[in-house]
Design a protein around this motif. Sequence first.
Motif: not given
Length: 503
Positions: A233-240, A242-250, A274-278, A411-413
Amino acid sequence: MRAILLLPGPRCDHYWRRASDRVVVCGANGPVSLDAQSGTSIALIRALMRIRSHRVTAALAAVMLVPLAFLYWEGASRHAHVVNTNLNSTDQSAYMNYAGKMARSGYAHVGDRNRMPVFPFLLSRLYRDGDSYEVFFERGKRFNTALSLLLLAAVATVLFWWFPPLTAFNLILVMAFTVYLFKAAYVQCELLYYTLNLCTYLLMCVLLARPGWAGGFLAGAAAAVTHLTKAAVIPGVLLFLGLMAGRGMWRALRTTPEERPGDGSARTRRAAWKDLVASAAMAAAFLVILFPYLSTSKKVFGRWFYNVNTTFYMWYDTEKQVMTGTRLAGDRAGWPELPAEQIPSAGRYFREHTLAEAFARLLDGFERIGRTAGESYGWARYLVLYAALAALAILLDARTAWRLARERAGVVLFAALYFGGYIVLYAWVSASNSGVNRLMLQQFLPLLLSLAAVAAALDRPTLRLRGRQVSLVLLFNLALLPLMAFDIHDILTRRIVSMYGGS
């Protein structure tokens, strides 16, 4: 007008949409427009629609799902006694040994970092001193069959809550009779992992749509338990993350120091927070739950995330190299006793292979995946059918599809990168792993539900049949019923007693 929620319900009244001041409900006689500020309660509308839906769901479950569960149990029992008769086939004896060592050591057994501890722990509760392997084997097969029914019931609950009854019914039939049934009578962790992985995927998608610290903790906990069931499961967790924290920083970088009227900076800052906290909450929950296991790995094997498959085996070219390489050198008892230059790794692989050779390995892997899927239990044809349904739904309403994709871009990305990344990973790993079918089925449930969700989100009563408007999804599900009936008959009379399901 923006679609924000899909609710199941009978006939064509299975969705509602809310604008800033108006609610449009698709009823049996066509759209009904209600003023949201006229005293009409949106919560009441939702409750009434769910009550109607639950009546259909309960009737369908009582009439069809209970007898189908008996057929399922009978098919799994026949498979256990006719096909799965050798406890040494695939890795069943390894799980039994792991469970026995757990029980005899008072749960102090470290494990070999090839199989994860959750399923052996459950299996160990069945272990009795003095049992022969044959007795333990039969007990383990019955346990996993019963567990598979409980897992299907949990999945069915989610499906009937999120989808119209007929859609949910067909989905559970596909899952139960083309995947779960063939693996129910095996002493393996696969079905437990497939279900937990589906839960983790759904929670991550929900968290992307509605970020929050509570959802982050829940997704992190689910991911940790899933990892402790199978280390995939780790590849999916790392991807998620990265996207979640990246969206928060953006989003944080888009805000201005001083808010001006109409610039939306305050709203963007809240979304970024919210993105960064999540993402932080999910990472924290994941690592805290895993810490005892990870610290033992670090102490005994020298790496925090030590697993023989991901650390070594995926960087070999063939399964024969695995058997004569680090495995022969004791990689399941500690760090393998080999010179550093003989330890497989990504760096070593790309030093010794050209990009053309790596690309050829991927192509061979894709071909192997396609061939194996076609020769499997029958699940691949339904994946193709649901993919065609989703594609047709997008083509029929491309404008709505594009609008919804923009509204749920995260979600789509994530879904696109998640499934694309895993198929590449499985193609790569298949060179040194003979269990290609088991690898692909890890993502079968999430992909099937994602395709069904795309079709449901775009479903509209736009097709006319005998003077009434019906939807594409309804026609698809009606056509799928006789196909499933024929397939289930063939499965229960022929395939279940002739096809091996443990690989």
